[in-house]
Design a protein around this motif. Structure first.
Motif, PDB file in Angstrom:
ATOM      1  N   SER A  29       0.241  -1.211  -0.451  1.00 14.36           N
ATOM      2  CA  SER A  29       0.009  -0.196   0.357  1.00 14.36           C
ATOM      3  C   SER A  29       0.973   1.219  -0.022  1.00 14.36           C
ATOM      4  O   SER A  29       0.305   2.649  -0.923  1.00 14.36           O
ATOM      5  CB  SER A  29      -0.754   0.042   1.166  1.00 14.36           C
ATOM      6  N   GLY A  30       1.719   1.166   0.792  1.00 12.08           N
ATOM      7  CA  GLY A  30       2.813   2.564   0.656  1.00 12.08           C
ATOM      8  C   GLY A  30       3.492   2.752  -0.790  1.00 12.08           C
ATOM      9  O   GLY A  30       3.412   3.210  -0.733  1.00 12.08           O
ATOM     10  N   LEU A  31       3.545   1.644  -1.367  1.00 12.88           N
ATOM     11  CA  LEU A  31       4.066   2.112  -3.007  1.00 12.88           C
ATOM     12  C   LEU A  31       2.781   2.648  -3.826  1.00 12.88           C
ATOM     13  O   LEU A  31       3.059   3.728  -4.935  1.00 12.88           O
ATOM     14  CB  LEU A  31       4.052   0.745  -3.746  1.00 12.88           C
ATOM     15  N   TRP A  32       1.804   2.325  -3.595  1.00 14.07           N
ATOM     16  CA  TRP A  32       0.142   3.112  -4.301  1.00 14.07           C
ATOM     17  C   TRP A  32       0.707   4.151  -3.769  1.00 14.07           C
ATOM     18  O   TRP A  32      -0.208   5.161  -4.827  1.00 14.07           O
ATOM     19  CB  TRP A  32      -0.805   2.300  -3.661  1.00 14.07           C
ATOM     20  N   ILE A  33       0.989   4.384  -2.964  1.00 13.17           N
ATOM     21  CA  ILE A  33       1.216   5.483  -2.168  1.00 13.17           C
ATOM     22  C   ILE A  33       2.217   6.704  -3.087  1.00 13.17           C
ATOM     23  O   ILE A  33       2.382   7.792  -3.120  1.00 13.17           O
ATOM     24  CB  ILE A  33       1.146   6.292  -0.567  1.00 13.17           C
ATOM     25  N   TYR A  34       3.198   5.714  -3.075  1.00 10.44           N
ATOM     26  CA  TYR A  34       4.732   6.550  -2.948  1.00 10.44           C
ATOM     27  C   TYR A  34       4.254   7.210  -4.722  1.00 10.44           C
ATOM     28  O   TYR A  34       4.981   8.139  -5.098  1.00 10.44           O
ATOM     29  CB  TYR A  34       5.499   5.400  -3.175  1.00 10.44           C
ATOM     30  N   TRP A  35       4.207   6.393  -5.457  1.00 10.52           N
ATOM     31  CA  TRP A  35       3.677   6.630  -7.014  1.00 10.52           C
ATOM     32  C   TRP A  35       3.577   8.146  -7.261  1.00 10.52           C
ATOM     33  O   TRP A  35       4.240   8.475  -8.279  1.00 10.52           O
ATOM     34  CB  TRP A  35       2.188   5.978  -7.473  1.00 10.52           C
ATOM     35  N   ALA A  36       2.219   8.173  -6.399  1.00  8.27           N
ATOM     36  CA  ALA A  36       1.824   9.879  -6.715  1.00  8.27           C
ATOM     37  C   ALA A  36       2.847  11.101  -6.792  1.00  8.27           C
ATOM     38  O   ALA A  36       3.154  12.063  -7.268  1.00  8.27           O
ATOM     39  CB  ALA A  36       0.626  10.095  -5.696  1.00  8.27           C
ATOM     40  N   ASN A  37       4.037  10.847  -6.055  1.00  9.72           N
ATOM     41  CA  ASN A  37       5.252  11.743  -5.886  1.00  9.72           C
ATOM     42  C   ASN A  37       6.272  10.699  -5.598  1.00  9.72           C
ATOM     43  O   ASN A  37       7.123  11.147  -4.733  1.00  9.72           O
ATOM     44  CB  ASN A  37       5.019  12.517  -4.918  1.00  9.72           C
TER      45      ASN A  37
END
Length: 235
Positions: A29-37
């Motif tokens: 789920s952290g990768l889903w967030i990191y994708w945005a920035n």
């Protein structure tokens, strides 16, 4: 002659196996967030040796355009990760298991010997203990990393409400870098941990499932069944 040796209490096994899927899903789920920035890279100036991560990586694993979903899952799992970690630390303190896990004055020397042996540079195998020096250092470091992830996560999740914490960690940008580096640390720990488990063999893996190991002892010298090793006992 074979002897059963009690190794991992039931509570330790539950905390271990509960942490595995929770931490894996938090990284996902952290990768889903990191994708945005996704600003981090290895390089200097305009030269980039490696970028975390190329667009093809997000597309291959369907990680793109899921920021809101990632934040929702990440923040829910954060509490599960925190509660499991808190119960683990509390149990080790109350049960005395901390005596097996904390590094002692021999741990760094033993860790060096274990490293040399695993790299094939030292023939003599490390002494058999419940946890060798390398494991004591690694398992204690992971607990500290968990605390670091919680604090840096709060600092970037609520930088206004936890402004004192964000400032203490060097500001929002620094706290985000620290959170990211800790995540990379988990991935590296996971890879090394699995490799060590495979190398140690089935008897060692079974002890984390069933709680005991089977040891060979000289005939007539068998001790009590399911005897527990002392914290610094060596075989």
């Amino acid at each position: 002659m074979k002897k059963l040796v009690d190794k991992h209490p039931l509570a330790i096994r539950w905390f271990h196996w509960a942490n595995f899927p929770v931490l894996s899903l938090m990284i996902w789920s952290g990768l889903w967030i990191y994708w945005a920035n996704d600003v981090y890279r290895i390089g200097w100036g305009s030269t980039t040796l490696f970028k975390f991560f190329p667009q093809s990586f997000y597309q291959a694993f369907h990680l793109d355009h899921k920021l809101a979903q990632g934040m929702a899952w990440h923040f829910v799992l954060m509490w599960v990760f925190f509660i499991n970690g808190l119960l683990y630390v509390g149990y080790t303190l109350l049960s005395g298991e901390w005596r097996y896990l904390l590094p002692n004055r021999h741990s760094f020397r033993e860790a060096w010997e274990v490293t040399l042996h695993d790299l094939g540079l030292r023939k003599m195998a490390p002494l058999v203990q419940k946890y060798n020096g390398a494991q004591r250092i690694a398992y204690t470091a992971v607990v500290l990393m968990g605390l670091g992830s919680l604090l840096t996560g709060l600092a970037i999740y609520r930088p206004t409400q936890f402004a004192w914490l964000t400032n203490l960690l060097g500001g929002y940008g620094a706290a985000r870098v620290e959170h990211f580096v800790l995540t990379i640390g988990y991935v590296l720990f996971f890879v090394v941990h699995v490799a060590q488990v495979v190398r140690a063999g089935w008897n060692n893996f079974r002890s984390m499932v069933a709680g005991f190991e089977i040891e060979d002892v000289p005939a007539g010298a068998a001790g009590p069944v399911l005897a527990q090793r002392e914290p610094d006992a060596k075989a």
